[in-house]
Design an enzyme around this catalytic site. Structure first.
Site, PDB file in Angstrom:
ATOM      1  N   HIS A 154       0.833  -1.208   0.000  1.00 34.45           N
ATOM      2  CA  HIS A 154       0.000   0.000   0.000  1.00 34.45           C
ATOM      3  C   HIS A 154       0.870   1.261   0.000  1.00 34.45           C
ATOM      4  O   HIS A 154       0.610   2.213  -0.745  1.00 34.45           O
ATOM      5  CB  HIS A 154      -0.928   0.010   1.214  1.00 34.45           C
ATOM      6  CG  HIS A 154      -2.206  -0.723   1.006  1.00 34.45           C
ATOM      7  ND1 HIS A 154      -2.258  -2.087   0.803  1.00 34.45           N
ATOM      8  CD2 HIS A 154      -3.504  -0.289   0.961  1.00 34.45           C
ATOM      9  CE1 HIS A 154      -3.528  -2.461   0.656  1.00 34.45           C
ATOM     10  NE2 HIS A 154      -4.288  -1.386   0.746  1.00 34.45           N
ATOM     11  N   HIS A 203       1.189  -3.548   9.273  1.00 32.21           N
ATOM     12  CA  HIS A 203       2.564  -3.418   8.801  1.00 32.21           C
ATOM     13  C   HIS A 203       3.470  -2.911   9.912  1.00 32.21           C
ATOM     14  O   HIS A 203       3.043  -2.120  10.762  1.00 32.21           O
ATOM     15  CB  HIS A 203       2.660  -2.433   7.625  1.00 32.21           C
ATOM     16  CG  HIS A 203       2.401  -3.051   6.290  1.00 32.21           C
ATOM     17  ND1 HIS A 203       3.192  -4.037   5.751  1.00 32.21           N
ATOM     18  CD2 HIS A 203       1.434  -2.813   5.386  1.00 32.21           C
ATOM     19  CE1 HIS A 203       2.720  -4.378   4.565  1.00 32.21           C
ATOM     20  NE2 HIS A 203       1.645  -3.663   4.331  1.00 32.21           N
TER      21      HIS A 203
END
Length: 251
Positions: A154, A203
């Site tokens: 992303h 993440h």
């Protein structure tokens, strides 16, 4: 030989005067690549893991790692922001932006944008499979994830897509203020998408930082390529590709 080298150097200086941001762009690319390599080495050696954990936990309520900081609406906002880096949004935005470039008559710019973004997607997928870093297991995930963690897809693709589109679209605008606004907005969105990935616990911070550095270098690289592929400046949309190239060479 010396005279030829001096002539090439003078030509390069003239090119930089017309495009004064070229040296800065080259510096950004070099720093981005070196930064990514450094982060990757630290991740492989697990030197940054303690910092990753501290930052990830700092975004959670004290004593309750399952609860992100802030009220419930903030977590929902995090999901909205992270969606801006998703495949559907990025693909749609790319198609719309390429259509706008075609309307401006910038066919080469549109095709280069397609190459830059599809290439970035392939690079992101390949790097994830190469490193194979597991997702954070320190906190619950705020959104569904299915791939490896490093680098953040992303964060990287937000940088690749938003910055590439920002740079390409800025080249169609005659106003310097508008160009600055477009590029600045692209940077802000890319940063917000990356931060949302850490906030949602999907993440490690180093995943996002690596995605930003590599994605930024990728976008700036294609921005430089655009100077050669489509040398037209704002206001030259009525000229054909060959005419614009001839004008650029004559300058």
């Amino acid at each position: 030989m010396i005279a030829r080298s001096w002539e090439l150097f003078q030509n390069q200086v003239r090119q930089w005067r017309k495009e004064p941001l070229i040296p800065a762009a080259l510096l950004i690319i070099a720093c981005g690549l070196l930064g990514f390599i450094e982060i990757a080495e630290e991740v492989q050696q697990k030197e940054s893991h303690s910092y990753d954990e501290k930052i990830l936990l700092a975004m959670r309520e004290a004593g309750n790692p399952a609860d992100p900081l802030g009220p419930p609406w903030m977590e929902e906002m995090g999901r909205d922001l992270t969606a801006l880096g998703g495949f559907t949004i990025l693909t749609g935005l790319t198609v719309v932006s390429m259509g706008l470039m075609l309307l401006y008559g910038r066919v080469r710019l549109s095709l280069l944008t397609l190459v830059a973004i599809t290439g970035g997607m392939q690079a992101s997928a390949w790097l994830k499979s190469l490193f194979g870093r597991p997702r954070p297991d320190l906190v619950p995930h705020g959104v569904l994830v299915t791939s490896a963690s490093f680098p953040s897809g992303h964060a990287m693709m937000a940088a690749v897509v938003y910055l590439t589109l920002g740079v390409m679209l800025a080249r169609t605008q005659p106003s310097r203020k508008v160009r600055l606004y477009i590029v600045s907005l692209s940077v802000i969105i890319a940063l917000l998408v990356g931060c949302s990935r850490v906030y949602l616990g999907v993440h490690w911070p180093t995943d996002v930082l690596a995605g930003w550095t590599l994605g930024g270098a990728w976008a700036v690289t294609f921005g430089l390529i655009a100077l050669k592929v489509d040398p037209r400046r704002p206001g030259d949309e009525g000229r054909g590709d060959e005419e614009a190239k001839t004008l650029e060479e004559s300058e």
